[in-house]
Design a protein around this motif. Structure first.
Motif, PDB file in Angstrom:
ATOM      1  N   VAL A   9      11.023  67.733 -13.978  1.00 34.15           N
ATOM      2  CA  VAL A   9      11.468  69.119 -14.025  1.00 34.15           C
ATOM      3  C   VAL A   9      10.310  70.015 -13.569  1.00 34.15           C
ATOM      4  N   LEU A  10      10.629  70.954 -12.690  1.00 36.08           N
ATOM      5  CA  LEU A  10       9.611  71.918 -12.257  1.00 36.08           C
ATOM      6  C   LEU A  10      10.102  73.331 -12.568  1.00 36.08           C
ATOM      7  N   GLY A  11       9.338  74.033 -13.377  1.00 38.33           N
ATOM      8  CA  GLY A  11       9.628  75.443 -13.630  1.00 38.33           C
ATOM      9  C   GLY A  11       8.711  76.299 -12.765  1.00 38.33           C
ATOM     10  N   VAL A  12       9.299  77.279 -12.089  1.00 33.93           N
ATOM     11  CA  VAL A  12       8.494  78.163 -11.240  1.00 33.93           C
ATOM     12  C   VAL A  12       8.719  79.607 -11.682  1.00 33.93           C
ATOM     13  N   ILE A  99       4.863  76.826  -2.481  1.00 36.39           N
ATOM     14  CA  ILE A  99       5.876  76.292  -3.410  1.00 36.39           C
ATOM     15  C   ILE A  99       6.437  74.968  -2.873  1.00 36.39           C
ATOM     16  N   VAL A 100       6.712  74.940  -1.571  1.00 35.37           N
ATOM     17  CA  VAL A 100       7.234  73.720  -0.940  1.00 35.37           C
ATOM     18  C   VAL A 100       6.281  72.545  -1.170  1.00 35.37           C
ATOM     19  N   LYS A 101       5.004  72.828  -1.054  1.00 30.64           N
ATOM     20  CA  LYS A 101       3.984  71.790  -1.253  1.00 30.64           C
ATOM     21  C   LYS A 101       4.123  71.158  -2.653  1.00 30.64           C
ATOM     22  N   VAL A 102       4.307  72.010  -3.639  1.00 31.52           N
ATOM     23  CA  VAL A 102       4.433  71.511  -5.020  1.00 31.52           C
ATOM     24  C   VAL A 102       5.758  70.756  -5.189  1.00 31.52           C
ATOM     25  N   ILE A 103       6.831  71.289  -4.619  1.00 35.48           N
ATOM     26  CA  ILE A 103       8.133  70.608  -4.726  1.00 35.48           C
ATOM     27  C   ILE A 103       8.055  69.227  -4.058  1.00 35.48           C
ATOM     28  N   ARG A 104       7.456  69.173  -2.873  1.00 37.67           N
ATOM     29  CA  ARG A 104       7.367  67.891  -2.166  1.00 37.67           C
ATOM     30  C   ARG A 104       6.428  66.914  -2.872  1.00 37.67           C
ATOM     31  N   THR A 105       5.465  67.431  -3.621  1.00 38.38           N
ATOM     32  CA  THR A 105       4.545  66.571  -4.366  1.00 38.38           C
ATOM     33  C   THR A 105       5.229  65.987  -5.607  1.00 38.38           C
ATOM     34  N   LEU A 106       5.906  66.857  -6.372  1.00 36.18           N
ATOM     35  CA  LEU A 106       6.450  66.424  -7.670  1.00 36.18           C
ATOM     36  C   LEU A 106       7.855  65.840  -7.562  1.00 36.18           C
ATOM     37  N   LYS A 107       8.586  66.212  -6.530  1.00 39.32           N
ATOM     38  CA  LYS A 107       9.962  65.748  -6.303  1.00 39.32           C
ATOM     39  C   LYS A 107      10.859  65.923  -7.548  1.00 39.32           C
ATOM     40  N   PRO A 108      11.053  67.168  -7.972  1.00 35.01           N
ATOM     41  CA  PRO A 108      11.833  67.407  -9.199  1.00 35.01           C
ATOM     42  C   PRO A 108      13.336  67.130  -9.037  1.00 35.01           C
ATOM     43  N   ASP A 109      13.961  66.716 -10.150  1.00 30.82           N
ATOM     44  CA  ASP A 109      15.434  66.636 -10.212  1.00 30.82           C
ATOM     45  C   ASP A 109      16.003  68.015 -10.496  1.00 30.82           C
ATOM     46  N   ILE A 110      15.201  68.803 -11.217  1.00 29.01           N
ATOM     47  CA  ILE A 110      15.644  70.159 -11.571  1.00 29.01           C
ATOM     48  C   ILE A 110      14.515  71.140 -11.287  1.00 29.01           C
ATOM     49  N   VAL A 111      14.846  72.224 -10.627  1.00 28.71           N
ATOM     50  CA  VAL A 111      13.917  73.352 -10.511  1.00 28.71           C
ATOM     51  C   VAL A 111      14.485  74.493 -11.349  1.00 28.71           C
TER      52      VAL A 111
END
Ligand SMILES: [Zn+2]
Length: 236
Positions: A9-12, A99-111
């Motif tokens: 899970v990634l919270g932004v 933000i894309v960098k973090v999403i591509r690094t962590l690969k969340p199921d939920i943002v």
């Protein structure tokens, strides 16, 4: 709607404390069920004080520490600070790339992020902070289509940041929701997370009372003692 059982899970959000007010009960619940929960805080929180003796530089350090403690309180795994100046966030490609960098690094199921369509609430008498709107929109743009398409930011792709499609987005929106999460069990974690923001919350008993009232209001129709509500988007 199905219950969510995310692995990552990634919270932004715009400021240290935003995610803890809007979603920390849910994030704590995901963490308790085995998810790796990460925070991404876009601004440095450097304007969030009325203490005239405090410098912005000191405040940045204080708020970073408070946010780290809050993440610990909900069983979160990491927090990333992008350090954009508080109060003047703009929706730029540079921000989206971060933000894309973090999403591509962590690969969340939920943002989880803030609903950028909330411009104001006449009912509640407030204008939504422009940083909140900018953070929410930049995050939505990053989820779709920017993190998904490898030809966007080819330099990231060349550096090994492979595309990622996030299946579900949860937006915090104080006026409306189509999805509620039972946070009865994790309500104390939410309060602990908010308590960590010493420079922001003032009297924690008042904040607890306020959070309980909101939690009860959102939870009532579903038969939960306390809940958090979101606008949920399952991307096809
Ligand atoms: Zn905020």
């Amino acid at each position: 709607m199905d219950k969510l059982k995310p692995k990552v899970v990634l919270g932004v959000a715009a400021h240290p404390d935003d995610l803890d007010f809007g979603a920390s009960g849910t994030m704590a619940s995901f963490a308790k069920n085995g998810a790796a929960v990460h925070y991404l805080v876009i601004t440095d929180g450097s304007k969030g004080s009325s203490d005239t003796k405090l410098s912005s530089a000191e405040l940045i350090k204080i708020r970073e520490k408070e946010q780290r403690n809050a993440v610990k309180a909900i069983g979160g795994k990491s927090v990333t600070f992008l350090g954009y100046p508080d109060g003047q966030l703009e929706i730029t490609m540079a921000l989206k790339k971060d933000i894309v960098k973090v999403i591509r690094t962590l690969k969340p199921d939920i943002v989880i992020t803030m609903d950028p369509s909330m411009l104001y609430s006449a009912k509640r008498g407030f204008i939504n902070h422009p940083d909140h709107r900018a953070a929410g929109q930049a995050t939505l743009d990053s989820v779709f289509p920017l993190a998904r398409d490898h030809m966007v930011f080819p330099e990231l792709f060349a550096d090994g940041y492979l595309p990622h499609k996030t299946p579900t987005v949860l937006l915090t929106n104080f006026d409306t929701n189509n999805f509620v999460v039972d946070i009865t069990e994790t309500f104390p974690d939410k309060i602990a997370a908010l308590k960590a923001h010493v420079s922001q919350v003032g009297n924690i008993d008042e904040v607890k009372k306020w959070m309980a009232e909101i939690g009860e209001l959102i939870g009532k129709p579903s038969g939960y003692k306390y809940a958090e509500g979101f606008v949920r988007i399952d991307l096809r």
